[in-house]
Design an enzyme around this catalytic site. Sequence first.
Site, PDB file in Angstrom:
ATOM      1  N   CYS A 186      29.057 -42.705  38.685  1.00  0.00           N
ATOM      2  CA  CYS A 186      28.554 -42.893  37.580  1.00  0.00           C
ATOM      3  C   CYS A 186      27.933 -44.103  37.409  1.00  0.00           C
ATOM      4  O   CYS A 186      26.888 -44.382  37.841  1.00  0.00           O
ATOM      5  CB  CYS A 186      29.700 -42.584  36.449  1.00  0.00           C
ATOM      6  N   SER A 187      28.300 -45.012  36.522  1.00  0.00           N
ATOM      7  CA  SER A 187      27.656 -46.408  36.349  1.00  0.00           C
ATOM      8  C   SER A 187      28.529 -47.428  36.031  1.00  0.00           C
ATOM      9  O   SER A 187      28.183 -48.422  35.331  1.00  0.00           O
ATOM     10  CB  SER A 187      26.820 -45.998  35.349  1.00  0.00           C
ATOM     11  N   CYS A 188      29.558 -47.366  36.720  1.00  0.00           N
ATOM     12  CA  CYS A 188      30.667 -48.613  36.309  1.00  0.00           C
ATOM     13  C   CYS A 188      30.131 -49.762  36.754  1.00  0.00           C
ATOM     14  O   CYS A 188      29.459 -49.997  37.796  1.00  0.00           O
ATOM     15  CB  CYS A 188      32.027 -48.232  37.201  1.00  0.00           C
ATOM     16  N   CYS A 193      28.353 -47.937  41.931  1.00  0.00           N
ATOM     17  CA  CYS A 193      29.127 -46.922  41.409  1.00  0.00           C
ATOM     18  C   CYS A 193      28.517 -45.385  41.689  1.00  0.00           C
ATOM     19  O   CYS A 193      27.656 -45.171  41.207  1.00  0.00           O
ATOM     20  CB  CYS A 193      29.495 -47.117  39.946  1.00  0.00           C
TER      21      CYS A 193
END
Lengths: 211, 219
Positions: A115-117, A112
């Site tokens: 972000c941090s999906c 991702c």
Amino acid sequence: MQEHRHNHHDHDHEGSHLDEVELRVRALETLLTEKGYIDPAALDVFIETYEKKVGPRNGARVVARAWADPDYHKRLMQDATAAITELGFSGRQGEHMVAVENTPDTHNMVVCTLCSCYPWTVLGLPPVWYKSPPYRSRAVIDPRGVLKEFGVTLPQETRIRVWDSTAEIRYLVVPMRPAGTDGWSEEKLAELVTRDSMIGTGQPLSPNSAA
Amino acid sequence: MNGPHDLGGAQGFGPVAPERDEPVFHEAWERRAFALVLAMGGTGTWNLDMSRHARERIPAADYLGSTYYDIWRKGLERLLVENGLATSDEIASGQSVEEPVAVKRKVLADAIPAALAKGAPTTRDAAMPAAFKIGDRVRAKVMNPMGHTRLPRYVRGKLGTIVATRGVHVFPDANAAGLGENPQWLYSVAFGARDVWGPEAHEGDEIRIDLWEPYLERV
């Protein structure tokens, strides 16, 4: 906070910074509780859930089932959300699951960049490296270099597909079943499935190393 | 926005540093910060896209110099102040001075397992047929909005191919701005690594990105 810092003037910079963040978070929790916005007991449930209950062993069960059961494999590739729910894993950050399968020709890898999906329902919370700038910046431009840092070298002819999770679709990589595992039970197969092999930055363990 | 979060293709961040047997949380405060963000998200004062956008608006040097859960904390503090739920002074002191604001919901411990198992699907009914189908060639639009977007900089202007239709989903650009969900068709779009990065990329490698219809134009 000022006073606290004085009391700890012998701490190194990192230490005092940590103290500061810790105090800041504590103050926030106190404030939000006092205002009645949160229930501190609810925080404990969130933490317990993601620290103790949800983690990559969920995903390993899904992959092992797909390796062992051709019908399940088919359902997983067609509708991963439903197939994963069959095993009791559903919900937050796994509402829209897609399984992508490695083959000798194609290696899948998930990132991702924005972000941090990450698929919480099957892998739990992401590791620090997954959320950090080196991985997020380089997975898309230099996947082979990144894989090398994980000790993975792919044949030149294998194509890499990097999935950048920009939306609410969450990807689970189904690694290739290791050779020499014919007739293995799902439980035993699951032991070979590492977290990184389901992100695409690792391979499953070999049958010998799992013993 | 072209914020510090949009990292795809950036160079200079050094090697990836995987940690063996990494714990879920490294510090006690990370646990609390994580749970605070989930609990406050559950009040329904803001949505997921607003939450992401709050983190993206952290000044670039601060964002890149912060650890992950500290970014979450800073995003949360920003949302609390912007939504009038707390003042900066209250956040710094931990002392409530102003009257609390009524929130839509309060997350109670007992209700969490069911709420987490249900999640919050972002699919919505289609109001229009999909404009693209699998196999269509598309270009990711060149755009540089000041607000939230999920179109990463590194594919803007690049040519790709629709490889999957993912249904109609809440559109983050609108949802983050408080303009409603404005659901749009979502596609997985494949971009050749060489089309994005040039001849140094490995032939045959590709990047697949989930992109909403308003990000795409027909070629």
